[in-house]
Structure formats: structure tokens, C-alpha cells
Enzyme design. Structure first.
Site, PDB file in Angstrom:
ATOM      1  N   LYS A  14       3.152   6.368   5.045  1.00 31.89           N
ATOM      2  CA  LYS A  14       2.151   5.383   4.612  1.00 31.89           C
ATOM      3  C   LYS A  14       2.659   3.990   4.935  1.00 31.89           C
ATOM      4  O   LYS A  14       3.845   3.680   4.711  1.00 31.89           O
ATOM      5  CB  LYS A  14       1.913   5.507   3.108  1.00 31.89           C
ATOM      6  CG  LYS A  14       0.837   4.571   2.574  1.00 31.89           C
ATOM      7  CD  LYS A  14      -0.542   5.013   3.005  1.00 31.89           C
ATOM      8  CE  LYS A  14      -1.617   3.988   2.636  1.00 31.89           C
ATOM      9  NZ  LYS A  14      -1.599   2.808   3.519  1.00 31.89           N
ATOM     10  N   SER A  71       0.782  -1.242   0.000  1.00 34.61           N
ATOM     11  CA  SER A  71       0.000   0.000   0.000  1.00 34.61           C
ATOM     12  C   SER A  71       0.813   1.290   0.000  1.00 34.61           C
ATOM     13  O   SER A  71       0.242   2.373  -0.161  1.00 34.61           O
ATOM     14  CB  SER A  71      -0.966   0.019   1.193  1.00 34.61           C
ATOM     15  OG  SER A  71      -2.098  -0.786   0.913  1.00 34.61           O
ATOM     16  N   LYS A  79       0.372   3.731  -2.850  1.00 31.65           N
ATOM     17  CA  LYS A  79      -0.633   4.801  -2.886  1.00 31.65           C
ATOM     18  C   LYS A  79      -0.017   6.195  -2.807  1.00 31.65           C
ATOM     19  O   LYS A  79      -0.681   7.186  -3.136  1.00 31.65           O
ATOM     20  CB  LYS A  79      -1.647   4.573  -1.761  1.00 31.65           C
ATOM     21  CG  LYS A  79      -2.544   3.363  -2.046  1.00 31.65           C
ATOM     22  CD  LYS A  79      -3.281   2.850  -0.838  1.00 31.65           C
ATOM     23  CE  LYS A  79      -4.089   1.597  -1.206  1.00 31.65           C
ATOM     24  NZ  LYS A  79      -4.575   0.851  -0.054  1.00 31.65           N
ATOM     25  N   SER A 124      -6.145   3.701   3.939  1.00 31.11           N
ATOM     26  CA  SER A 124      -5.571   2.810   2.933  1.00 31.11           C
ATOM     27  C   SER A 124      -6.656   2.234   2.029  1.00 31.11           C
ATOM     28  O   SER A 124      -6.620   1.057   1.638  1.00 31.11           O
ATOM     29  CB  SER A 124      -4.773   1.676   3.600  1.00 31.11           C
ATOM     30  OG  SER A 124      -3.826   1.138   2.698  1.00 31.11           O
TER      31      SER A 124
END
Length: 443
Positions: A232, A69, A72, A124
Site C-alpha cells: 500500500k 494511506s 488503511k 486508496s
């Protein structure tokens, strides 16, 4: 016996000198401490210091791993580069059908680009990532192609993306060395930095959903002392996780990427890397805590100007070829500090520059309480100055009264003298008249 005493004294002095010398050598030896490279669980990792432009730590930096993730961040970068934040996006049925971790988007739901960014970076949300991809390029094929083109432009040579959210795929990979560049670019963007550093976000109700509250997945963001200000996380299983984040504390700015780590060790590895980097990167202490940086004006206070002090030590970190002469400081006092204030109140900032770049800021605080002053304080006059002015005014008034009284007394004395003189003259004239009369009578 006298010679023997001198000999003993000489031996004692020599022994003392040897002990002092050994102590000096010993203290020097302890002063030089070697920073040991930490052992971490992650398969690949890198720490980059933005201040010095150097890689502080590297482990398997060229080995390919799944980013999950943290992908992203690339999607967010393309979204803020191509879309206005207030643009309204209508969620397609295809996007709403995206599973796994989501922000629960519904078909036909109208949301802004900004709301999607919060849902993607904080929750997320896979659905948010696809919604942004569609909003940027219209379809996923074109968006993924844009992702790969952007990665190449950033300088990534061992990275390839297959989707906007980081779902595992044999054609979706990166390296710690590549993704550190992506992290630098993404988290340098003010919008992404703000959203990826938000702890709690309240999303307004939409046409399909009630108002919602998002909370960050990064625990270190909620720890004010951690220095981690944006980032993140990525997750596939508890044994295969990733992380990309930015750290800044006391002027030291780091970007950190961790790949192929475990969920239980990811945060611990991050702390190890931060601790190592703080010790490894040499900084110049520009100012000590408690340094007087001048006076700040206090509106309506018992005192209208008091000293402001640095609240902490502050450092600057120079490029490898940088000189200390590049370091400069600027004191900026707040111009709207109003009484009452308490000890420790922040009243300004000491800004530290390396060349023209602002690299660190230190809060300036006061070391005393200041209560609201008397009415003259609204004119910028302190209570002490008011007392002095009052005393001076009384003194001047008293002196004026004394002068007036002295002049009146002088006039009275002068009048009396003039009256006495007139009386003497009258008496003298009367005596003369009497003398003339006497002479005339005798004649």
C-alpha cells in the site's frame, strides 16, 4: 653453462609460484565483497526478513512520522477479522461525503465488504475506509479506539491513529519500527495479501453505480520481476509520501516500510532497499537450475514419461542459529499433464522446507517437445513401447508359425517314414512268400 641453466630454471619456477600465490590471494580478496548500506531519501525506513527474523535495514526506526494511506492496512485487518466478505454494507451520507481520494461511493449504495476492501487498498478510497469502519464498530470513535488497541496488541509503542484512512493529524503517527509489525501481520492475512497484490479488479454494478475497473497504484506490482507481491502506498504531497509492502523472490521474504519520502524517490528507495537486502541476507543454495528431479507422466504422448528439471536456482534462508540440516526438499509432479506439450512446460514443483515450514518453491519444466501419441498412448504406452510390443508380437507370432510349420513337417516326415517302413515290411513279406512258394514248388 649447465649450472647456469638450472639456476635460471629455478628462478623462473619460483617467480611462477609467487605469481600463482598472489593471484590466489587477489581472487580471495575480490571474492569478499562488502555490502554498502544504501543512502535513501526517506526520513525513516525498515526492512525485516521473515526468513531469518532479523532487521536487515533500519533508518530512524523510532522517529515518529505520518503514515498517511498505509494506515488503511490496519483498517483492512480489522475489517477481515470482524466482517464476512460477502456482508452487504449500505453507504451512509456521511461516508459518501468523504473527500480527497475516493472510490466514488453514493449515499444509499449497497456494496460488499470485499468490494470496499478492493476500493480502499487499490484506489486508496477514503470513503471505503470510513464505510468499513462504520461496518465494524458502528461509529468512528469506537473504530479508532479499536485501531489503537490492535496496534498496541501487535507491539506498537510509538503509534497512534486518529482516523481509518490516514488523513494528516497531529495525533496520527507511527514509526518505521512499529509499522513493520503492522505490515507483517496485515500482509500475512491471505485476503489482504490477495487484494493488496491485485493489479486489476472489475467491480460489478451496484444499485447506484455502473460496473467499474480498478487498477493498482503500485507500479512495482505490475513488474513481474520486481518480487513485490502486495502493498500500500501513502501520499500527502509529492515531498511527503509513505509505502508499506511485501517482497518475495527466490525464497527470500521481506517486509519493507518507507516513511517521509518524496514521490519521485519512493520507488527508487524501495529498489535500493531490496537490492541491499538481497545481498545482505545470506542464503543457502539448495538446488541449481537444470537439476533432474525425476520423471513426469505424460498422458497420450509419443513418450509417456520424460525427465523434469528445475527451472532456476533456489535458495533457503535460515534463522541466525539455524542449521543446514533443517533444509529438506520434496518433488511433486503434476498428475494431469497431457500431450502435446512444448519445451519449457511446467510439469511439477520442487518444494523447499526449513523444518516444517515451506519457504520456497521451484517450477519443474521439461526440456523437450512431446507430440500426441498413437492410440496405445491412451493406455499409457509410448510409441516406442508400441513398436517394441509390435515387434515382439510379430516375433512371437513368427515363432508360433515356425513351430506349427516344423511340427507339420515333422508329422509329414514321420508319416513318410511309417509308410516306407510299411512298404519295406510288405516287400519283405512278399519276398518271404515268394521264397516259401519257390521252396514248395521245388519240393
Amino acid at each position: 653453462m649447465y649450472k647456469c641453466s638450472i639456476k635460471k630454471l629455478t628462478v623462473i619456477l619460483m617467480s611462477a609460484l609467487i605469481v600463482i600465490a598472489m593471484s590466489g590471494l587477489s581472487s580471495q580478496a575480490f571474492a569478499v565483497t562488502k555490502v554498502t548500506k544504501p543512502s535513501i531519501t526517506a526520513g525513516g525506513a525498515m526492512v525485516y526478513c521473515e526468513n531469518t527474523g532479523e532487521v536487515v535495514y533500519s533508518k530512524n526506526a523510532g522517529t515518529r512520522y505520518s503514515p498517511y494511506s498505509i494506515t488503511k492496512l490496519v483498517t483492512a485487518l480489522l475489517a477481515v477479522q470482524n466482517l464476512p466478505l460477502d456482508k452487504e454494507v449500505t453507504v451512509s451520507a456521511k461516508v459518501a461525503a468523504i473527500g480527497e481520494t475516493t472510490m466514488s461511493l453514493e449515499p444509499g449504495e449497497k456494496v460488499t465488504v470485499e468490494q470496499l476492501l478492493y476500493g480502499m487498498l487499490m484506489l486508496s478510497g477514503n470513503d471505503a475506509a470510513y464505510a468499513l469502519g462504520e461496518a465494524v464498530s458502528g461509529n468512528m470513535n469506537d473504530f479508532v479506539a479499536l485501531m489503537n488497541k490492535t496496534a498496541k496488541n501487535i507491539g506498537c509503542t510509538h503509534t497512534h491513529f486518529a482516523n481509518p484512512n490516514g488523513m494528516k493529524s497531529s495525533s496520527h503517527y507511527t514509526t518505521a519500527g512499529d509499522f513493520i509489525q503492522i505490515t507483517r501481520v496485515a500482509l500475512s492475512n491471505s485476503t489482504i495479501k490477495k487484494i493488496a497484490g491485485t493489479k486489476v479488479y472489475k467491480m460489478k454494478a451496484t444499485n447506484k453505480n455502473k460496473a467499474r475497473t480498478f487498477k493498482t497504484h503500485m507500479d512495482l506490482l505490475t513488474d513481474s520481476g520486481s518480487g513485490v507481491y502486495a502493498g500500500k502506498t501513502g501520499y500527502w504531497t509529492q515531498y511527503d509520501c509513505s509505502l508499506a509492502c511485501a517482497y518475495k523472490k527466490n525464497g527470500l521474504n521481506l517486509y519493507i516500510v518507507i516513511l517521509a519520502d518524496t514521490k519521485t524517490q519512493r520507488e527508487n528507495d524501495l529498489k535500493k532497499l531490496i537490492d541491499y537486502s538481497v545481498k545482505k541476507v545470506d542464503g543457502v543454495r539448495v538446488v541449481k537450475a537444470g537439476k533432474n528431479e525425476g520423471k513426469v507422466r505424460i498422458k497420450h504422448g509419443v513418450k509417456t514419461r520424460i525427465d523434469a528439471y528445475t527451472s532456476e536456482d533456489a535458495y533457503a534462508y535460515l534463522p541466525k542459529e539455524g542449521s543446514k540440516s533443517l533444509i529438506s526438499t520434496k518433488t511433486v509432479m503434476d498428475d494431469d499433464v497431457k500431450a502435446p506439450i512444448t519445451r519449457g512446460t511446467e510439469v511439477g514443483t520442487l518444494k523447499i522446507y526449513v523444518g516444517d515450514d515451506l519457504v520456497n518453491q521451484v517450477p519443474l519444466v521439461v526440456n523437450e517437445d512431446v507430440a500426441t501419441g498413437w492410440f496405445p498412448s491412451y493406455l499409457g504406452i509410448s510409441n516406442f513401447a508400441s513398436v517394441i510390443i509390435g515387434l515382439v508380437a510379430l516375433a512371437v507370432m513368427g515363432f508360433f508359425i515356425w513351430v506349427v510349420a516344423m511340427r507339420a513337417s515333422y508329422r509329414r516326415k514321420k508319416k513318410k517314414i511309417r509308410q516306407r517302413k510299411i512298404m519295406r515290411m510288405a516287400e519283405e513279406e512278399a519276398r518271404r512268400e515268394a521264397e516259401r512258394n519257390r521252396r514248395d514248388w521245388h519240393f
